[in-house]
Design an enzyme around this catalytic site. Structure first.
Site, PDB file in Angstrom:
ATOM      1  N   CYS A 147      14.237 -22.919   7.220  1.00 57.04           N
ATOM      2  CA  CYS A 147      15.649 -22.690   6.903  1.00 57.04           C
ATOM      3  C   CYS A 147      15.854 -21.498   5.979  1.00 57.04           C
ATOM      4  O   CYS A 147      16.915 -20.867   5.999  1.00 57.04           O
ATOM      5  CB  CYS A 147      16.248 -23.952   6.289  1.00 57.04           C
ATOM      6  SG  CYS A 147      16.504 -25.295   7.486  1.00 57.04           S
ATOM      7  N   GLY A 173      25.001 -18.007   2.909  1.00 57.89           N
ATOM      8  CA  GLY A 173      23.887 -17.622   2.046  1.00 57.89           C
ATOM      9  C   GLY A 173      22.623 -17.313   2.815  1.00 57.89           C
ATOM     10  O   GLY A 173      21.744 -16.600   2.313  1.00 57.89           O
ATOM     11  N   LYS A 174      22.488 -17.852   4.032  1.00 58.03           N
ATOM     12  CA  LYS A 174      21.353 -17.499   4.870  1.00 58.03           C
ATOM     13  C   LYS A 174      21.589 -16.102   5.470  1.00 58.03           C
ATOM     14  O   LYS A 174      22.722 -15.623   5.533  1.00 58.03           O
ATOM     15  CB  LYS A 174      21.151 -18.538   5.979  1.00 58.03           C
ATOM     16  CG  LYS A 174      20.907 -19.946   5.453  1.00 58.03           C
ATOM     17  CD  LYS A 174      19.666 -20.009   4.571  1.00 58.03           C
ATOM     18  CE  LYS A 174      19.273 -21.438   4.192  1.00 58.03           C
ATOM     19  NZ  LYS A 174      20.204 -22.058   3.227  1.00 58.03           N
ATOM     20  N   ILE A 175      20.518 -15.456   5.931  1.00 56.47           N
ATOM     21  CA  ILE A 175      20.655 -14.079   6.410  1.00 56.47           C
ATOM     22  C   ILE A 175      21.488 -14.037   7.688  1.00 56.47           C
ATOM     23  O   ILE A 175      22.269 -13.109   7.902  1.00 56.47           O
ATOM     24  CB  ILE A 175      19.266 -13.436   6.600  1.00 56.47           C
ATOM     25  CG1 ILE A 175      18.486 -13.498   5.275  1.00 56.47           C
ATOM     26  CG2 ILE A 175      19.406 -11.977   7.043  1.00 56.47           C
ATOM     27  CD1 ILE A 175      17.090 -12.925   5.351  1.00 56.47           C
TER      28      ILE A 175
END
Length: 363
Positions: A147, A173-175
């Protein structure tokens, strides 16, 4: 249990039904994810945790089974194992604090062990290839909790494509993000079909399990979120390059700093820059991380309260032994994450604050 004629007729009727989900954006996203990461199949779901629970269900993990996973993990990974009725068994950290101790893993592998979960915290994958070799020999499923590892490569392969199935988050917030969502990557068509059936109440068929023959869950990814994820996926190379530049910039500004020892990539690994990483040698490292959080520096232990899983209050029913290396690994970790909004000036200011706080920290 033998099916009666009415049950057989109902199962046959369900098997003839077209795909009831009506998903076009999600289906397109799955194709694009598989292509982007070099996997045969992708299955879109509603969150990273849903990806883990779906992967476990697709691997046939359930009540009475045991799943080995590192004590150095977030509590959400543990929750996914517990949600499917299996028992999480925590494994000690390797001597260098990177990955799991294979000797401890082997000692805890028993007749009820069905799978191992590798957790790529902060985008790091140390030990994954040795772990994959072990699970193949032991006849266990290997699930990667990737994740935080979108874009990390190891030995020329993407994180999440080494084991039987990789699980990813699309949370903000994840790429690659869409606010909330997730996906699985796998080269196993049968596993992908079972995952797709499970995520939509088993309304589609899978090998040995026709539509309607099993209970599943509602882990579908909503179409608007899938469309947003496709938009971000198209810009993934640029976003990945930015994260790597941000992590490198913070390290350049801080290294060397007394009390902060940089954690380098493993051999053959190219991290995605999800977080800049140090091992704290300062006294009371968790208190120092909390001090940084109060000073506006987000980090794993000070801001997000990362705790070795076997010591987390919610996991007290699963703890079986002390795991001192796992505890020390978490307590001394300084992982500073980034977002696309973090400018070069903000990163330099962050470095100045960390340096000043480290210099002022007292035993």
């Amino acid at each position: 249990m033998r099916e009666n004629p009415r049950q057989r007729a109902m199962a046959a009727s369900l098997a003839r039904m077209p795909d009831p989900t009506g998903t076009t954006e999600a289906a397109a996203l799955e194709q694009e994810l598989a292509t982007a990461f070099g996997a045969r199949r992708a299955v879109a779901v509603s969150s990273g945790t849903a990806a883990l629970t779906t992967a476990l269900a697709a691997c046939g993990i359930g009540a009475g089974d045991e799943v080995l996973l590192p004590a150095v993990t977030v509590v959400m990974t543990v929750a996914a194992v517990a949600a499917c009725g299996a028992r999480p068994v925590f494994v000690e950290a390797a001597a260098d604090g990177r990955g799991m101790d294979l000797a401890d893993l082997a000692s805890k592998t028993g007749p009820d062990t069905k799978a191992v979960i590798a957790v790529h915290l902060a985008g790091r994958t140390a030990g994954i290839h040795d772990l994959a070799a072990y699970t193949r020999t032991a006849g266990l499923r290997l699930i990667e909790d990737a994740c935080q590892a979108q874009g990390t490569t190891t030995g020329g392969r993407h994180a999440g494509t080494i084991g039987d199935v990789g699980c990813f988050s699309l949370k903000d917030g994840k790429i690659i993000s869409c606010g909330e969502g997730g996906y699985l990557l796998t080269d196993d068509d049968a596993l992908a079909d079972r995952a797709a059936a499970h995520r939509t109440h088993w309304q589609s068929s899978a090998p040995g399990a026709p539509a309607g023959s099993r209970l599943g869950a509602n882990h579908r990814l909503a179409e608007p979120l899938a469309a947003l994820a496709r938009h971000h996926l198209a810009r993934f190379p640029e976003a990945l390059a930015l994260r790597r530049r941000q992590a490198a910039a913070l390290h350049r500004a801080l290294d060397p700093t007394d009390g902060l020892v940089p954690i380098p990539p493993a051999d053959g690994e190219e991290p995605n820059g999800y977080s800049a990483l140090w091992r704290l040698t300062l006294p009371r490292p968790r208190a120092f991380a909390t001090r940084l959080a109060a000073a506006g520096i987000p980090n794993s232990t000070g801001t997000h309260r990362l705790t070795a899983a076997h010591l987390h209050p919610a996991c007290s029913g699963y703890a079986a032994s002390d795991l001192p290396r796992a505890q020390a690994t978490v307590d001394t970790l300084l992982a500073v994450p980034f977002t696309a909004r973090d400018t070069e000036q903000a990163i330099w200011q962050r470095a100045l604050t960390i340096r000043q706080e480290a210099a002022a920290w007292k035993p």
